[in-house]
Motif scaffolding. Structure first.
Motif, mmCIF file in Angstrom:
data_model
loop_
_atom_site.group_PDB
_atom_site.id
_atom_site.type_symbol
_atom_site.label_atom_id
_atom_site.label_comp_id
_atom_site.label_asym_id
_atom_site.label_seq_id
_atom_site.Cartn_x
_atom_site.Cartn_y
_atom_site.Cartn_z
ATOM 1 N N ARG A 1 0.929 -1.265 0.075
ATOM 2 C CA ARG A 1 0.082 0.163 0.141
ATOM 3 C C ARG A 1 0.883 1.205 -0.053
ATOM 4 O O ARG A 1 0.490 2.324 -0.300
ATOM 5 C CB ARG A 1 -1.047 0.064 1.159
ATOM 6 C CG ARG A 1 -1.849 -0.888 1.289
ATOM 7 C CD ARG A 1 -3.270 -0.886 0.901
ATOM 8 N NE ARG A 1 -3.779 0.390 1.260
ATOM 9 C CZ ARG A 1 -4.802 1.038 0.216
ATOM 10 N NH1 ARG A 1 -5.036 0.431 -0.737
ATOM 11 N NH2 ARG A 1 -5.161 2.274 0.689
ATOM 12 N N SER A 2 2.036 0.969 0.624
ATOM 13 C CA SER A 2 2.982 2.228 0.577
ATOM 14 C C SER A 2 3.774 2.540 -0.844
ATOM 15 O O SER A 2 4.585 3.209 -0.830
ATOM 16 C CB SER A 2 3.968 2.401 1.834
ATOM 17 O OG SER A 2 4.607 1.282 1.715
ATOM 18 N N GLY A 3 3.478 1.652 -1.688
ATOM 19 C CA GLY A 3 4.304 1.676 -2.835
ATOM 20 C C GLY A 3 5.717 1.231 -2.664
ATOM 21 O O GLY A 3 6.626 2.070 -3.048
ATOM 22 N N HIS A 4 5.847 0.339 -1.911
ATOM 23 C CA HIS A 4 7.215 -0.218 -1.394
ATOM 24 C C HIS A 4 8.220 0.796 -0.842
ATOM 25 O O HIS A 4 9.475 0.931 -0.902
ATOM 26 C CB HIS A 4 7.918 -0.753 -2.525
ATOM 27 C CG HIS A 4 7.401 -2.120 -3.121
ATOM 28 N ND1 HIS A 4 7.715 -2.824 -4.072
ATOM 29 C CD2 HIS A 4 6.056 -2.524 -2.787
ATOM 30 C CE1 HIS A 4 6.893 -3.885 -4.261
ATOM 31 N NE2 HIS A 4 5.762 -3.624 -3.275
ATOM 32 N N THR A 5 7.533 1.799 -0.030
ATOM 33 C CA THR A 5 8.428 2.972 0.702
ATOM 34 C C THR A 5 8.416 2.675 1.847
ATOM 35 O O THR A 5 9.350 2.966 2.684
ATOM 36 C CB THR A 5 7.721 4.414 0.352
ATOM 37 O OG1 THR A 5 6.514 4.622 1.043
ATOM 38 C CG2 THR A 5 7.758 4.722 -0.951
ATOM 39 N N GLU A 6 7.332 1.776 2.655
ATOM 40 C CA GLU A 6 7.450 1.566 4.088
ATOM 41 C C GLU A 6 7.678 -0.185 4.143
ATOM 42 O O GLU A 6 6.566 -0.686 3.607
ATOM 43 C CB GLU A 6 6.442 2.070 4.813
ATOM 44 C CG GLU A 6 6.245 3.499 4.991
ATOM 45 C CD GLU A 6 5.473 4.084 5.767
ATOM 46 O OE1 GLU A 6 5.490 3.353 7.209
ATOM 47 O OE2 GLU A 6 5.045 5.189 5.863
ATOM 48 N N ARG A 7 8.437 -0.591 4.772
ATOM 49 C CA ARG A 7 8.799 -2.068 4.985
ATOM 50 C C ARG A 7 7.514 -2.767 5.583
ATOM 51 O O ARG A 7 7.216 -3.832 5.317
ATOM 52 C CB ARG A 7 10.180 -2.420 5.362
ATOM 53 C CG ARG A 7 11.119 -1.920 4.544
ATOM 54 C CD ARG A 7 12.575 -2.555 4.800
ATOM 55 N NE ARG A 7 12.706 -3.725 4.438
ATOM 56 C CZ ARG A 7 12.635 -4.195 3.044
ATOM 57 N NH1 ARG A 7 12.846 -3.046 2.165
ATOM 58 N NH2 ARG A 7 12.893 -5.236 2.817
ATOM 59 N N GLY A 8 6.849 -2.079 6.435
ATOM 60 C CA GLY A 8 5.826 -2.699 7.505
ATOM 61 C C GLY A 8 6.352 -3.319 8.505
ATOM 62 O O GLY A 8 7.471 -2.941 8.909
ATOM 63 N N ARG A 9 5.557 -4.181 9.151
ATOM 64 C CA ARG A 9 5.772 -4.616 10.628
ATOM 65 C C ARG A 9 6.158 -5.971 10.728
ATOM 66 O O ARG A 9 6.345 -6.569 11.593
ATOM 67 C CB ARG A 9 4.425 -4.542 11.306
ATOM 68 C CG ARG A 9 3.931 -3.046 11.400
ATOM 69 C CD ARG A 9 2.394 -2.948 11.449
ATOM 70 N NE ARG A 9 1.631 -3.473 10.721
ATOM 71 C CZ ARG A 9 0.290 -3.614 10.624
ATOM 72 N NH1 ARG A 9 -0.348 -3.207 11.586
ATOM 73 N NH2 ARG A 9 -0.502 -4.099 9.700
#
Ligand code: TEU
Length: 515
Positions: A382-390
């Motif tokens: 969803r962040s367009g691969h800008t945030e790696r998440g949890r």
């Protein structure tokens, strides 16, 4: 009346990652049952299970398709009954996650809503803006990135209405102005409580209610939003009617507890959720947000206690959970990060109130840098691969042996890969080492629950020269040294230290308990 949860140590089990009993590489509830002796020895009073209800797992269970059944991936409802029995037999209570803000897009209500416009009012459907309705109804953004609206295709194949999802498109937000939504939640609460569940952690407890006119957001940049009070998506006043409703049901079960995930700014707003007819407990995230700095830790504690006091409620403490980077990594990673995490554990366990320990914290696990191709958190896409998440804080627990999957599973294909460097961090290795983080946690929890010095709800805090000193009503003194130099100890008998003392000095990045 003193309630069981008022000074409890809760252990948060991320069920996918605690222990796998059936060899599919994903943890499950029989795995949790198999770990109960371990948890009893650790000294925890209660479990909080992240969601185990039936779910397509778009957000690992926070997308619930049937709120009154357990997903087969976790062993089905019989596995939950086995866990309840086995935990209760050991005096451990079991609380479950409840997800009232949204359902899964696979929930029968949503499936029906897509098929028939007359059945959309349990969710938040709106026509789009612009001549062809092809712009979303407002500018709200999803917490996971991108717009908070998705357009559907009508049953006749034409582009249709939009629905609101504050999280993933697979998590449509419920319309909390609809009586059926209340009725169904009551059924769900009673279903689990009647089965013997001891309470709930309420997901996004500051969500649920939306302002009826759905006004645009003034700020849509997620980084700026973290410190903004002006966010129409959350903390609307009518959310408190929902909490009062939940409380009327829980009051039929006098021992049950509701702890809300309350991400709001300011003590006043926070305390509203803890009024006597609302939640029993609210997660206060100030310690999670504080750097390893005596002044910041001091302020975090002061504020968390002030917020609880405003409502006459019990404070809560947590250093990490399944949504945030693990504290070892937050505090600098490596030996230094671990030393600091151990020091902060002593601070947290010295505090009056309910404490939440996230599985793996007691092993000193760091976050894991995972390769792109294994990432599963919807935040990554969803962040367009800008945030790696949890995902990095959700890697399965290492139990035994010298190589992955470290006794977590009989399969090497664990749902997230486990780092080979975790060999020294397994439960087995740490149980055999009296200086390990696990043995340190066990000792700390044991002292907390057995010694009179830990009783009483008032504490006194002093900070000078990067040293925080905390004195409890019962006579415990906890000293935290966040400076670069060793410092002299105050007088008293040492109960426990997070690091070895050198010449009766408290080293940098460490803490001590004295009586
Ligand atoms: O987290 C809610 C969440 O994402 C918070 O960060 C909060 O809503 C946000 O900061 C806005 O203030 C819970 C769960 O803990 C998480 O794992 C789920 O993904 C999420 O809800 C959706 O159910």
């Amino acid at each position: 009346m003193r309630r069981w949860w008022a000074d409890a140590v809760f252990y948060q089990v991320y069920p996918r990652s605690f222990r796998d009993s059936d060899g599919d590489g994903v943890g499950d509830l029989d795995g949790v049952s198999a770990g109960l002796d371990y948890l009893a020895a650790l000294g925890v009073d209660a479990l909080w299970l992240n969601p185990v209800m039936v779910s397509p797992m778009a957000d690992h269970g926070y997308d619930v398709a049937d709120p009154r059944d357990v997903d087969p991936l976790f062993g089905g409802i019989d596995a939950l009954d086995r866990l309840l029995d086995a935990a209760h037999a050991r005096g451990i209570r079991v609380t479950m996650d409840l997800v009232p803000n949204h359902t899964s897009s696979a929930h029968p209500w949503f499936v029906q809503a897509l098929a028939d416009p007359r059945h959309r009012d349990r969710y938040i459907f709106r026509d789009g803006r612009g001549p062809h309705g092809d712009a979303p109804p407002n500018n709200w953004v999803s917490v996971f990135g991108g717009p908070a609206w998705t357009r559907i295709t009508e049953p006749d194949g034409t582009p249709g209405q939009w629905y609101l999802h504050l999280f993933d498109p697979a998590q449509p937000d419920l319309n909390w102005n609809h009586p059926a939504v209340f009725e169904d939640l009551e059924k769900t609460l009673r279903f689990w409580l009647d089965r013997g569940v001891d309470g709930f952690r309420i997901d996004v407890a500051h969500g649920m209610a939306k302002p009826p006119e759905l006004p645009d957001m003034a700020v849509t940049d997620t980084a700026l939003l973290r410190n903004s009070d002006d966010d129409p998506r959350f903390d609307n006043d009518s959310v408190h009617d929902i909490h009062r409703f939940i409380r009327t049901v829980l009051d039929d079960y006098p021992d049950a507890v509701a702890v809300g995930e309350v991400w709001v700014h300011g003590n006043e707003r926070f305390a509203r959720y803890l009024r006597p007819d609302e939640l029993h407990l609210g997660f206060n995230f100030r310690l999670v947000q504080a750097d390893f700095d005596a002044r910041e830790v001091h302020d975090a504690i002061d504020n968390a206690i002030a917020a609880a006091n405003l409502a006459g409620a019990t404070p809560t403490w947590t250093l990490s959970n399944h949504d945030v980077e693990r504290e070892v990594t937050r505090y600098g990673d490596g030996a230094r990060g671990l030393a600091r995490a151990r020091a902060m554990a002593l601070v947290m366990l010295a505090l009056p109130g309910a404490v939440f320990v996230y599985n793996g914290e007691e092993l000193g696990l760091p976050n894991v840098d995972l390769p792109d191709e294994v990432l599963q958190d919807p935040v990554w896409e969803r962040s367009g691969h800008t945030e790696r998440g949890r995902d990095g804080c959700r890697v399965p627990m290492p139990w035994s042996g010298d190589a992955p999957p470290f006794g977590f599973s009989s399969s090497t294909g664990t749902w997230l890969p486990m780092p080979a460097e975790w060999a020294p961090l397994t439960v087995q290795r740490q149980q055999a080492d009296p200086t390990s983080t696990l043995e340190f946690y066990r000792r700390a929890i044991q002292l907390r629950s057995s010694r009179a010095e830990f009783t009483g709800s008032r504490i006194e805090l002093n900070t000078a020269d990067e040293v925080l000193t905390l004195r409890s009503e019962g006579g415990l003194v906890c000293v935290l040294n966040t400076g670069a130099e060793p410092v002299p100890l105050p007088p008293g008998e040492v109960l426990l230290t997070s690091a070895e003392l050198t010449d009766a000095l408290l080293p940098a990045d460490s803490a001590v308990w004295l009586i």
